[in-house]
Design a protein around this motif. Structure first.
Motif, PDB file in Angstrom:
ATOM      1  N   ASN A   1       0.859  -1.188   0.000  1.00 13.58           N
ATOM      2  CA  ASN A   1       0.000   0.000   0.000  1.00 13.58           C
ATOM      3  C   ASN A   1       0.892   1.232   0.000  1.00 13.58           C
ATOM      4  O   ASN A   1       1.614   1.478   0.962  1.00 13.58           O
ATOM      5  N   LEU A   2       0.827   2.008  -1.063  1.00 17.92           N
ATOM      6  CA  LEU A   2       1.746   3.129  -1.211  1.00 17.92           C
ATOM      7  C   LEU A   2       1.292   4.349  -0.411  1.00 17.92           C
ATOM      8  O   LEU A   2       0.104   4.594  -0.253  1.00 17.92           O
ATOM      9  N   GLY A   3       2.291   5.106   0.039  1.00 23.37           N
ATOM     10  CA  GLY A   3       2.020   6.387   0.671  1.00 23.37           C
ATOM     11  C   GLY A   3       2.614   7.504  -0.178  1.00 23.37           C
ATOM     12  O   GLY A   3       3.745   7.391  -0.654  1.00 23.37           O
ATOM     13  N   HIS A   4       1.821   8.559  -0.403  1.00 21.79           N
ATOM     14  CA  HIS A   4       2.282   9.654  -1.259  1.00 21.79           C
ATOM     15  C   HIS A   4       2.350  10.993  -0.526  1.00 21.79           C
ATOM     16  O   HIS A   4       2.779  11.983  -1.107  1.00 21.79           O
ATOM     17  N   THR A   5       1.825  11.044   0.677  1.00 25.48           N
ATOM     18  CA  THR A   5       1.878  12.297   1.431  1.00 25.48           C
ATOM     19  C   THR A   5       2.367  11.979   2.837  1.00 25.48           C
ATOM     20  O   THR A   5       2.397  10.814   3.247  1.00 25.48           O
ATOM     21  N   LEU A   6       2.715  13.019   3.559  1.00 25.69           N
ATOM     22  CA  LEU A   6       3.195  12.802   4.931  1.00 25.69           C
ATOM     23  C   LEU A   6       2.089  12.165   5.770  1.00 25.69           C
ATOM     24  O   LEU A   6       2.360  11.316   6.618  1.00 25.69           O
ATOM     25  N   GLN A   7       0.844  12.581   5.534  1.00 28.36           N
ATOM     26  CA  GLN A   7      -0.244  11.983   6.310  1.00 28.36           C
ATOM     27  C   GLN A   7      -0.426  10.518   5.929  1.00 28.36           C
ATOM     28  O   GLN A   7      -0.683   9.678   6.782  1.00 28.36           O
ATOM     29  N   ASP A   8      -0.277  10.194   4.638  1.00 23.49           N
ATOM     30  CA  ASP A   8      -0.300   8.788   4.224  1.00 23.49           C
ATOM     31  C   ASP A   8       0.713   8.003   5.035  1.00 23.49           C
ATOM     32  O   ASP A   8       0.448   6.895   5.506  1.00 23.49           O
ATOM     33  N   MET A   9       1.917   8.556   5.173  1.00 19.93           N
ATOM     34  CA  MET A   9       2.986   7.828   5.853  1.00 19.93           C
ATOM     35  C   MET A   9       2.689   7.677   7.346  1.00 19.93           C
ATOM     36  O   MET A   9       2.984   6.648   7.944  1.00 19.93           O
ATOM     37  N   ARG A  10       2.093   8.709   7.931  1.00 21.19           N
ATOM     38  CA  ARG A  10       1.701   8.564   9.353  1.00 21.19           C
ATOM     39  C   ARG A  10       0.688   7.434   9.492  1.00 21.19           C
ATOM     40  O   ARG A  10       0.772   6.615  10.397  1.00 21.19           O
ATOM     41  N   ASP A  11      -0.286   7.413   8.566  1.00 20.60           N
ATOM     42  CA  ASP A  11      -1.316   6.373   8.630  1.00 20.60           C
ATOM     43  C   ASP A  11      -0.706   4.995   8.410  1.00 20.60           C
ATOM     44  O   ASP A  11      -1.088   4.021   9.051  1.00 20.60           O
ATOM     45  N   ILE A  12       0.241   4.918   7.488  1.00 19.48           N
ATOM     46  CA  ILE A  12       0.884   3.643   7.197  1.00 19.48           C
ATOM     47  C   ILE A  12       1.652   3.160   8.427  1.00 19.48           C
ATOM     48  O   ILE A  12       1.554   2.001   8.842  1.00 19.48           O
ATOM     49  N   GLN A  13       2.417   4.072   9.034  1.00 20.34           N
ATOM     50  CA  GLN A  13       3.187   3.664  10.212  1.00 20.34           C
ATOM     51  C   GLN A  13       2.267   3.221  11.341  1.00 20.34           C
ATOM     52  O   GLN A  13       2.513   2.230  12.016  1.00 20.34           O
ATOM     53  N   ARG A  14       1.196   3.952  11.495  1.00 22.29           N
ATOM     54  CA  ARG A  14       0.235   3.598  12.553  1.00 22.29           C
ATOM     55  C   ARG A  14      -0.326   2.202  12.312  1.00 22.29           C
ATOM     56  O   ARG A  14      -0.408   1.372  13.217  1.00 22.29           O
ATOM     57  N   ARG A  15      -0.678   1.926  11.064  1.00 23.38           N
ATOM     58  CA  ARG A  15      -1.285   0.640  10.749  1.00 23.38           C
ATOM     59  C   ARG A  15      -0.262  -0.478  10.864  1.00 23.38           C
ATOM     60  O   ARG A  15      -0.544  -1.539  11.436  1.00 23.38           O
ATOM     61  N   VAL A  16       0.934  -0.233  10.357  1.00 22.85           N
ATOM     62  CA  VAL A  16       1.961  -1.277  10.403  1.00 22.85           C
ATOM     63  C   VAL A  16       2.325  -1.600  11.853  1.00 22.85           C
ATOM     64  O   VAL A  16       2.460  -2.770  12.228  1.00 22.85           O
ATOM     65  N   ASN A  17       2.453  -0.581  12.662  1.00 27.63           N
ATOM     66  CA  ASN A  17       2.760  -0.822  14.080  1.00 27.63           C
ATOM     67  C   ASN A  17       1.648  -1.617  14.755  1.00 27.63           C
ATOM     68  O   ASN A  17       1.895  -2.532  15.528  1.00 27.63           O
ATOM     69  N   ALA A  18       0.422  -1.261  14.422  1.00 24.02           N
ATOM     70  CA  ALA A  18      -0.706  -1.981  15.016  1.00 24.02           C
ATOM     71  C   ALA A  18      -0.718  -3.430  14.543  1.00 24.02           C
ATOM     72  O   ALA A  18      -0.913  -4.362  15.325  1.00 24.02           O
ATOM     73  N   ASN A  19      -0.475  -3.622  13.243  1.00 20.93           N
ATOM     74  CA  ASN A  19      -0.438  -4.983  12.705  1.00 20.93           C
ATOM     75  C   ASN A  19       0.601  -5.827  13.432  1.00 20.93           C
ATOM     76  O   ASN A  19       0.337  -6.951  13.848  1.00 20.93           O
ATOM     77  N   ARG A  20       1.768  -5.253  13.578  1.00 19.86           N
ATOM     78  CA  ARG A  20       2.882  -5.980  14.182  1.00 19.86           C
ATOM     79  C   ARG A  20       2.526  -6.431  15.595  1.00 19.86           C
ATOM     80  O   ARG A  20       2.730  -7.576  15.975  1.00 19.86           O
ATOM     81  N   LEU A  21       1.947  -5.513  16.382  1.00 22.54           N
ATOM     82  CA  LEU A  21       1.612  -5.862  17.760  1.00 22.54           C
ATOM     83  C   LEU A  21       0.417  -6.804  17.816  1.00 22.54           C
ATOM     84  O   LEU A  21       0.153  -7.428  18.836  1.00 22.54           O
ATOM     85  N   ASN A  22      -0.325  -6.882  16.708  1.00 19.93           N
ATOM     86  CA  ASN A  22      -1.410  -7.859  16.643  1.00 19.93           C
ATOM     87  C   ASN A  22      -0.946  -9.185  16.055  1.00 19.93           C
ATOM     88  O   ASN A  22      -1.747 -10.080  15.814  1.00 19.93           O
ATOM     89  N   GLY A  23       0.355  -9.285  15.771  1.00 15.84           N
ATOM     90  CA  GLY A  23       0.885 -10.546  15.256  1.00 15.84           C
ATOM     91  C   GLY A  23       0.669 -10.728  13.768  1.00 15.84           C
ATOM     92  O   GLY A  23       0.686 -11.845  13.260  1.00 15.84           O
ATOM     93  N   ILE A  24       0.443  -9.639  13.058  1.00 15.35           N
ATOM     94  CA  ILE A  24       0.244  -9.716  11.606  1.00 15.35           C
ATOM     95  C   ILE A  24       1.513  -9.215  10.923  1.00 15.35           C
ATOM     96  O   ILE A  24       2.042  -8.165  11.287  1.00 15.35           O
ATOM     97  N   ASP A  25       1.997  -9.979   9.941  1.00 16.24           N
ATOM     98  CA  ASP A  25       3.227  -9.570   9.268  1.00 16.24           C
ATOM     99  C   ASP A  25       2.995  -8.272   8.516  1.00 16.24           C
ATOM    100  O   ASP A  25       2.051  -8.159   7.743  1.00 16.24           O
TER     101      ASP A  25
END
Lengths: 216, 1016, 130, 416
Positions: D120-144
């Motif tokens: 899932n690509l990020g093109h703006t700074l807010q996209d990247m914040r959302d991506i980091q938030r989601r990836v961090n959440a995924n990781r702590l939920n045990g999702i690669d």
């Protein structure tokens, strides 16, 4: 203007009296994209009519009609998508919606006009907003203008559907603008400042095959 | 002469090609010659090229079958350079041009000797329909490896690896009547509509307008058909109200008579569009047509018969044989066997004989064919075998013979002894399927017409199918139908049709056709040699039979299980035959099995043409402020915010080295905190609000109170949706008793404007108020920092003294000689003035500020510094610190919520729902990392217990996080469950790199907690 | 792509000028505070989703910026009428069913869609397009 | 059930494929079942399969008004991923992902689940914040899940324009390696065959025309083939859920919208992974047959027409050509539309209803395909036990009254 109505709204002449350098919304575009010369083979010629006075007039047609006629000497276009121009073609008023019109006058007239209109409108419910800094007017002329417009807007520009004296707000490329036909081969585009560069570049690109030229 | 330049199958005369213009081209590396007016297909046939490709699944050699859009086999890769590559071009639709370079899309090392073909032969029986689903399952871990090899066989042509050198454009068209197809019916219809004064567009996918008349044997007004075509076209071309579009395919029929026409403008001239008068022209153009009425004169496609070996090169459609002979002067073989179910196809045999080649036999499935063409063939002494069909084509890379026998079509049985006829070409015709694709795009279900043995378009209001497209295959009737349907369309538009005189055509008797789709074979279908239904996807009659045996009874199931109709030809040749076979297997009739649905595109369309000019620099508007040029000239890095380009930061070159973002931002931050900075804030949305009820309106739309805001004052407001979640924020100033200026976030401007109108127009029309966007009219420059007053004082006549021009006041006056409104609003926490001037004068004011600002250390700053400074003050960014699930209360902004306002403002009621009342909602707090050198990651998830096993219960996340040069440490804003009651507690942030950061929950204000600096 | 008659501009315009805004005639409860959570949730989130005649709110976003209503068939996409804010539809699922029962009018069924006369020829047509 | 295998295939080849058995029966409806599933798409068939397999409830009918798997199962872009932001949604989609990973073997039907990764690509700074938030959440939920830099993206997808010259330069991406695509039709057929083998009656061309409800309890349905009774009825009808709810006398917070997709002509392999961009609005992958499968957002209006507006297709291809300029000369073969039932919070409804015994599984919006096995699995549990599976519990209809939405698209940010 009565003291009462004067406190209602803030009317402020935002045009400097002294000689201050001004830049049209296309200043950056001329600098960055340049102005292709008008040549013998140019079938579309573009020229900006910058620094005009643009006012948005809001209110009921019944409220505004008499006053506009008096003050501007032009009838308030009551029919949707219609446009009134004075003889010089320098002053115009265009229907934008059932309670909204665009008035364009020579630069510098707008504030006084606003004052006079407000004075005449008295206690009525209306609004007048000066938007002169937010838009500019671009004129297109030539036998390929229609085709250039057809590349850009889904609105039907065929003379049957778009006679002289018509004006509409419509989609243009991925933006929007006000499109008016002021002569058989002469059209006016009212562009929003922040989109002006995009639209300018679009017009140059789409007009390339007609050897579009820009008059300084 | 080079041997390869001979054209063995070219007739000495005839055809519409220009014999004076020879064109050379290359196919699979070999040079050939053709003529202007050829298609690539006709030129290949002229040169005796039999094998043009290898099939997709079994890698069988394939030749040209058809002469137009329905061609399934002759797909080529076009292009001599990398950038000019076009995959999957149908040779039958590609006009020949000098220097054309084409290759087969499949076949290795060559189409003649293909390795995959060997494998296909050996393993073909291992590839019944659905074989993927039944194997490659064990062991589970191996699937990705299996798939890797499966994928190697994927695809037809290949994508270019370089960007497209060509441009494309769109043309928006409006017309009264759009006529699609310029065959006899379309021409008659267009002429009728045109003479009646309607705005008419006539388009046709072929290189020339005229359709079937271009290769017709008929006489119109005792003249060759093409002559009538020329007359009609001449008249149409001379009319102002008519647009003629050859090489233009109607590829999609959308709602309310919106049709997309793809015009190939230069593909017949070269592989890329050449310059015209030094200017670029579009390679192809998409006409987006809004029509009043649409007339579908799209004709019919001939159906081939399905018999064993029907894919061997040399098997052609009967009509294609005629077309190649009459239109291109190419006869694609020497000895012809024609297998037919109808009279019309007899033309192929007559044309073949006229071309001086041998007709071995006509094999007619009908027991006693009558008809004038049949009689003509008999008179010529051509052998006609009644009640029979070609059971099987013999041959490998070219037909060598045809096994023919009498059959009982109804009982699906071979009744006689097969005879093998020596031939190199088999033409077949199983009847004619109206081209119903476009009608079916509209959602209309086609209906089966037993009389013509084909589907006809479903009825749709405003759509008129005419002629062959609705099953009227007779020429005279088709012409008359064009006129009648045009008249009907005109009537609907309120126009009266002017009659046209139709050409005189000699009446001709045609015998009835018989229904035959798959020809029976002596062996049952599953044991017989392959009988192909969908040539492009290698779907056989056996595959369909297997699918039905396996319980796939709906035609959609059959299609999906076998992949029938999923090729680039969308089953133009095969679908009806496939349905007929499925019907036979299921013991049902064709209409009982279902109908066939087509989707746009009719034929594939270049992405570029659909994209038009909306690519590269014109992909999406870039919005600029009035100060953009200054920013560019001062080296700004830009941030995309909505469509705006906003300066992100202004890196400077220090000691020959450009600053990093971190360095630049630190410098910019300190400048504001210690001296003075300036921000271009013009992108903020600005809405002028006027009317006696403006206050009341604000009071309803904002969460806080507005009734008492005085003229000359500004106030910060929060806007919620009616679900109580924060939508936008900004300050609104009272300009007059009935006059306000609202500001919105940059990205929220358009949405807020529409939001205000929505509530006004739909809920509260009685409120007297008007909204007008003035975002572009005003340019906004924020001058902020301890020196802001001193700087501004130098160039303004406004009294800036602290007691007369207070925080949250606004004043009018001149700045640098320009009338301005100056707002004392601060998003940095420092003394700040937002200077608004008419945008045309902004550059002047900005430059004057810099002229005077040098001595104060005036520093331009961008959005990044703005973010740091506002976060230090705990000011939120809607959309960053909130996300559509955050209420004003969650943000701790109860001070901006008017709980006791009499009107239940937008969002209020939702705040008292059970979930919004929870005390453990995620709430906005500050986070101070325990290690001050750490800058937490924005988006880092927060936990209370760092030792918890995964999945870890997450209690919030970091919304904003920066290094503060002022504090000398990192700091963050975050939402944390019940955070407002957890001040001083420690939370943890486990990161991807294995580190876990600890941070203390603190208030959201990190700097100047009492807010004194903005009041100085 | 729809061709939509704007009742304020009094002509057909391309869909690209408009934004759909969901079901029409959703009135905000007069006294939100008196609503139960259930009633408030219904107002916020629950919408008719008919397979057939649907009354919708649209805005002529790139045009006159007025909100108005469209009665549209959600299968054929035929627009049966457009009307201004504050007005009520003259065509509804019920009225069509009645008329169909009387056999007086052909009802939009599967496979039909809007009659889109061109602007040139509908100049005289008022807000309602049958 | 005839077992499928490579050897089996070879054996059948020798007998000219004359001995393949039906993959499912074509039974006559019984008068009564223990459970009726309304809707024979992927989700309905999966529900029936897991009811029979995991709960021993085999007296089950699946009622399908058309053909099995003929709705959105047949019309989606086949993406499977589980990297959702909110815990509730992540749990549901990850449950599904785990089932996907053994599905071919479980069903003895190769659904061609291809774990080629989703970006899932990020093109703006807010996209990247959302991506980091989601990836961090995924990781702590045990999702690669991981965040990629533009350089890493370029390495995985060399043909994408990762330059700074793009209108919206790519700033990074989230990456889920276990995600991928599956062969959509095969999923429906695999579940159908396996459910049938366990005794489930799959009734095609059987349209529900009403519910039999007495004293607020469902006891059967009316169909075009007569009445059929059951004390438990589960509706899994995607775009038609609203219509069914109306028959049962209540409304759902759903709107049915057209969702369009398109394919190019088949190309030689060129794109090995799934690329999605919410910002420029398009997503793309390449099938094993070579077609580029391309999709975008939903059309804004309600629609059951299985077609949408042409500008949506234009905007989608503009986005694709912006990301992949080399595809400009590639040609679009076909487009189509599905009908997706969307919820205000972009999350599904797995819930009991005001009518006792009547359950709904709907509102999957654009996310339905990837959830097929998981949705069927927890819905079967819910039907078998008469109460929500713990994973399904947050997706009750009640949330629209309490306000406890699981706001997946709200989390995409509203302003900036």
């Amino acid at each position: 203007m009565s003291e009462h109505t004067a406190t209602w709204a803030n009317v402020y002449d935002v045009r400097p009296k002294s000689d201050v350098p001004a830049e049209s919304p296309l200043a950056w575009s001329y600098h960055d994209s340049g102005r292709p010369n008008v040549g013998a083979n140019s079938r579309v010629v573009m020229r900006e009519r910058a620094m005009l006075g643009h006012l948005i007039l809001r209110g009921g047609a019944i409220v505004l009609d008499d006053v506009v006629r008096q003050v501007l000497g032009l009838p308030l276009p009551a029919r949707p998508n219609s446009l009134s121009l004075d003889e010089s073609g320098e002053r115009s008023i265009q229907w934008l919606s059932p309670d909204e019109w665009l008035v364009i006058v020579p630069g510098g007239e707008e504030c006084e006009l606003e004052g006079t209109l407000r004075e005449a409108l008295g206690d009525a419910h209306y609004a007048i907003v000066n938007v002169s800094g937010g838009q500019t007017l671009l004129e297109l002329e030539g036998d390929k203008v229609c085709e250039l417009l057809m590349k850009s807007t889904p609105y039907d520009v065929h003379p049957m559907a778009f006679p002289v004296g018509k004006g509409v707000t419509t989609v243009f490329a991925k933006s929007s603008l006000i499109l008016r036909r002021v002569g058989e081969t002469r059209w006016e585009l009212v562009l929003r400042r922040s989109f002006a560069d995009y639209l300018y570049r679009w017009l140059l690109d789409a007009g390339e095959e007609y050897a579009i030229g820009v008059e300084a | 002469m080079n041997k390869s330049l001979k054209q063995p199958n070219r007739l000495k005369e005839g055809g519409r090609i220009d014999r004076s213009r020879k064109l050379s081209f290359t196919f699979n590396g070999k040079r050939y010659q053709g003529h202007a007016g050829d298609t690539l297909a006709s030129a290949l046939l002229a040169n005796g090229v039999d094998v043009v490709n290898r099939s997709f699944k079994y890698s069988r050699p394939r030749g040209i079958v058809a002469a137009s859009a329905e061609e399934p086999n002759a797909l080529v890769q076009l292009g001599s350079t990398e950038a000019a590559q076009v995959p999957n071009v149908r040779a039958t639709q590609q006009a020949l041009f000098e220097g054309l370079v084409a290759r087969s899309t499949n076949g290795w090392p060559s189409v003649q000797r293909d390795m995959m073909g060997m494998i296909g032969k050996l393993s073909g029986s291992l590839m019944p329909p659905g074989f993927y689903y039944k194997t490659f399952m064990a062991p589970a871990s191996m699937w990705m490896t299996y798939e890797k090899y499966i994928r190697k066989g994927a695809g037809l042509g290949r994508s270019p690896m370089e960007p497209d050198p060509d441009i494309y454009d769109h043309l928006h068209q409006n017309c009264d009547v759009l006529v699609i197809g310029a065959g006899p019916t379309g021409l008659a219809a267009a002429l009728t509509a045109a003479r009646s004064g309607a705005r008419v567009i006539l388009c046709d996918e072929q290189e020339e307008l005229g359709g079937s008349l271009l290769d017709s044997r008929e006489l119109l007004d005792h003249q060759p058909a093409a002559q009538w075509v020329a007359q009609v076209l001449e008249e149409l071309a001379g009319l102002d109200n008519v647009t003629l579009l050859p090489r233009t395919t109607a590829n999609g029929y959308h709602d309310h008579h919106f049709v997309t026409l793809h015009e190939r403008r230069t593909e017949h001239l070269g592989e890329t569009a050449s310059l015209k008068g030094g200017h670029r022209t579009a390679r192809s153009r998409m006409h987006r047509v809004r029509a009043g009425q649409v007339l579908l004169a799209t004709g019919a496609h001939e159906r081939p018969l399905v018999y064993a070996g029907n894919d061997v090169p040399g098997n052609l459609l009967a009509g294609a044989v005629s077309t190649y002979i009459r239109r291109y002067g190419v006869v694609p073989g020497r000895r012809l066997v024609l297998s037919t179910t109808n009279d019309h196809a007899y033309r192929a045999a007559l044309d073949w004989q006229d071309a001086g080649r041998e007709v071995v036999a006509i094999v007619d499935a009908r027991s006693a064919p009558t008809g004038d063409l049949v009689a003509q063939a008999r008179e010529r002494g051509i052998r006609i075998i009644d009640g029979a069909a070609v059971l099987e084509a013999k041959g490998g890379t070219r037909v060598t013979g045809a096994r023919v026998a009498t059959i009982d079509a109804e009982a699906f049985k071979v009744t006689g002894q097969a005879e093998t006829l020596d031939c190199d070409t088999i033409a077949s015709s199983g009847g004619y399927s109206p081209v119903i694709h476009l009608a079916s795009h509209t959602g209309a279900r086609p209906t089966w017409n037993e009389a013509i043995l084909g589907f006809v378009p479903g009825l749709v209001k405003g759509v008129h199918a005419a002629g062959s497209a609705r099953g009227i295959h007779d020429l005279a009737e088709g012409l008359a139908d064009g006129v009648a349907m045009a008249a009907r369309a005109l009537e609907t538009l309120g126009l009266s049709a002017r009659a046209i005189e139709l050409p005189q055509i000699d009446a001709r008797h045609e015998g009835a056709a018989c229904a035959l789709y798959q020809v029976p074979h002596e062996k049952p279908t599953l044991r017989a040699p392959k009988q192909f239904v969908d040539l492009q996807n290698d779907v056989t009659a056996a595959a369909i039979e297997i699918a039905t045996r396996e319980g796939f009874e709906s035609i959609e199931h059959v299609k999906r299980y076998t992949a029938m109709g999923f090729g680039t030809d969308q089953g133009k040749l095969g679908n009806i035959n496939g349905m007929a076979i499925a019907a036979r297997c299921l013991g049902k009739s064709i209409p009982e099995v279902g109908t066939t649905v087509f989707r746009p595109n009719y034929t594939p369309v270049t992405f570029g043409a659909i994209v038009g000019r909306h690519c590269r620099e014109l992909f999406d508007p870039e919005r600029y402020t009035a100060l953009h040029q200054w920013h560019v000239e001062h080296g700004a890095e830009f941030e995309d915010v909505g469509q705006w380009k906003r300066p992100w930061y202004f890196p400077q070159t220090v000691n020959g080295k450009q600053e990093t973002m971190h360095e630049a931002v630190a410098r910019e931050c300190l400048a504001v905190r210690e001296k003075v900075g300036i921000l271009d804030a013009s992108t903020l949305g600005k809405i002028d609000i006027q009317g006696p009820d403006a206050r009341e309106f604000l009071n309803r739309i904002y969460t806080n109170k507005w009734l008492k805001l005085e003229v000359g004052r500004a106030r910060y407001g929060l806007m919620c949706k009616d679900d109580g979640m924060l939508m936008d924020d900004g300050t609104t100033s009272c300009l007059g008793e009935n006059h306000f200026l609202m500001t919105t976030t940059t990205g929220g401007a358009a949405g807020v404007m529409e939001w205000l109108e929505l509530w006004h127009q739909t809920e509260w029309p009685e409120l007297q108020v008007y909204f007008t966007s003035v975002t572009d009219h005003w340019a906004t420059m924020t001058v902020t920092g301890p020196e802001a007053r001193n700087l501004l004082a130098e160039i303004t006549d406004i009294d800036l003294s602290r007691d007369t021009f207070k925080f949250m006041d606004w004043r009018e006056g001149k700045v640098a000689g320009v009338p301005a409104r100056v707002f004392r609003i601060s998003f940095t926490g420092e003394l700040a003035y937002e200077i608004n001037v008419q945008a045309n004068y902004a550059m002047h004011v900005w430059k004057i500020l810099f002229e005077h600002g040098d001595k104060y250390g005036l520093t331009p700053y961008g959005t990044e510094t703005m973010h740091v400074l506002r976060a230090e003050k705990g000011f939120i960014i809607a959309g960053q610190d909130s996300d559509g699930s955050v209420t004003p209360e969650d943000l701790g902004m109860q001070w901006a919520v008017g709980y006791d306002k009499p009107f239940s403002w937008v969002g209020k009621r939702a705040l008292s729902r059970s979930d919004t009342r929870r005390t453990d909602r995620k709430q906005l707090v500050g986070l101070r990392p325990k290690d001050p050198t750490v800058v937490l990651e924005e988006g880092a998830q927060i936990v209370f217990d760092p030792d918890h096993a995964i999945p870890m219960p997450m209690v919030g996340h970091v919304t904003s996080s920066y290094y503060s040069p002022t504090l000398g440490s990192g700091f963050a804003l975050a939402v944390v469950k019940g955070g407002h009651h957890r001040m001083g507690e420690t939370v943890y942030l486990p990161m991807a790199n294995g580190q876990t950061h600890a941070a203390e929950i603190v208030g959201t204000i990190f700097y100047d907690r009492k807010g004194e600096r903005q009041h100085v | 792509m729809f061709h939509i008659y704007c009742p304020y501009c009094e002509e057909l315009r391309e869909e690209e000028e408009f934004h759909p805004k969901g079901q029409a005639h959703i009135a905000r409860p007069a006294d939100p505070e008196a609503c139960s959570d259930e009633e408030w949730g219904d107002y916020l989130f629950f919408r008719d989703n008919p397979r057939g005649i649907h009354h919708e709110l649209w805005v002529h976003a790139v045009g006159c910026r007025k909100f108005f209503n469209i009665t549209r068939h959600t299968v054929t996409y035929e627009i049966l009428e457009t009307y201004k804010m504050g007005e009520q539809p003259t065509i509804t699922a019920e009225s069509l069913a009645n008329r169909e029962a009387q056999g007086s009018v052909q009802v939009a069924g599967s496979g039909q869609q809007t009659v889109g006369a061109s602007n040139a020829s509908v100049a005289s047509v008022k807000g309602v397009k049958a | 059930m005839q077992r499928y295998s490579g050897f089996g295939l070879a054996r059948h080849a020798l007998s000219h494929h004359e001995n393949w058995e039906r993959q499912w029966r074509n039974p006559t409806p019984k008068k009564q079942y223990d459970v009726i599933i309304v809707g024979g798409g992927g989700h309905g068939l999966a529900t029936a399969y897991y009811l029979a397999k995991e709960h021993g409830i085999t007296n089950v009918a699946v009622l399908e008004k058309g053909w099995l798997g003929g709705g959105n199962t047949a019309r989606n872009t086949t993406i499977v991923r589980s990297n959702y932001l909110w815990d509730e949604a992540a749990a549901l989609y990850e449950h599904s992902m785990k089932l996907w990973e053994g599905l071919s073997q479980d069903l003895n039907y190769n659904v061609m689940f291809s774990q080629r990764g989703v970006m899932n690509l990020g093109h703006t700074l807010q996209d990247m914040r959302d991506i980091q938030r989601r990836v961090n959440a995924n990781r702590l939920n045990g999702i690669d899940s991981e965040v990629l830099t533009p350089a890493q993206i370029q390495e995985i997808v060399p043909i994408m324009d990762c330059s700074k010259n793009a209108r919206y330069p790519i700033l990074g991406a989230s990456w889920q390696p276990r995600a991928g695509v599956a062969r959509h039709d095969a999923v429906a057929w695999g579940f159908a065959r396996a459910a049938d083998a366990l005794g489930v009656d799959l009734l095609q061309n059987t349209e529900v025309t009403g519910f039999k409800i007495r004293d607020g309890r469902v006891y059967g349905v009316h169909t075009n083939r007569g009445d059929i009774e059951a004390k438990t009825v589960g509706c899994v009808a995607a775009g038609n859920s609203g219509v069914l709810a109306q028959m049962a006398g209540f409304r759902l917070p759903l709107e049915s919208h057209p969702l369009q997709a398109l394919v190019s002509e088949p190309l030689k392999p060129i794109l090995d992974t799934v690329v999605m961009s919410n910002h420029v609005h398009g997503y793309i992958s390449q099938t094993d047959k070579g077609d580029l499968v391309i999709g975008a957002g939903i059309d804004g209006y309600n629609g059951y027409g299985q077609r949408g507006s042409y500008p949506t297709v234009e905007h989608t291809l503009q986005a694709i050509v912006e990301m992949f300029p080399i595809f400009s000369r590639v040609r679009m073969n076909r487009q189509w539309g599905g009908i997706v039932d969307t919820c205000p919070d972009a999350c599904p409804i797995l819930s009991k209803t005001p009518v006792k015994g009547l359950f709904f599984n709907c509102g999957w919006g654009t996310g339905g395909f990837k959830a097929t096995p998981g949705s069927g699995n927890v819905f079967a549990w819910t039907l078998a036990k008469g109460q929500a599976h713990p994973i399904a519990a947050p997706f009750s209809i009640d949330r629209f009254h309490s306000g406890a939405l699981v706001d997946e698209h709200g989390a995409a940010g509203v302003a900036h």
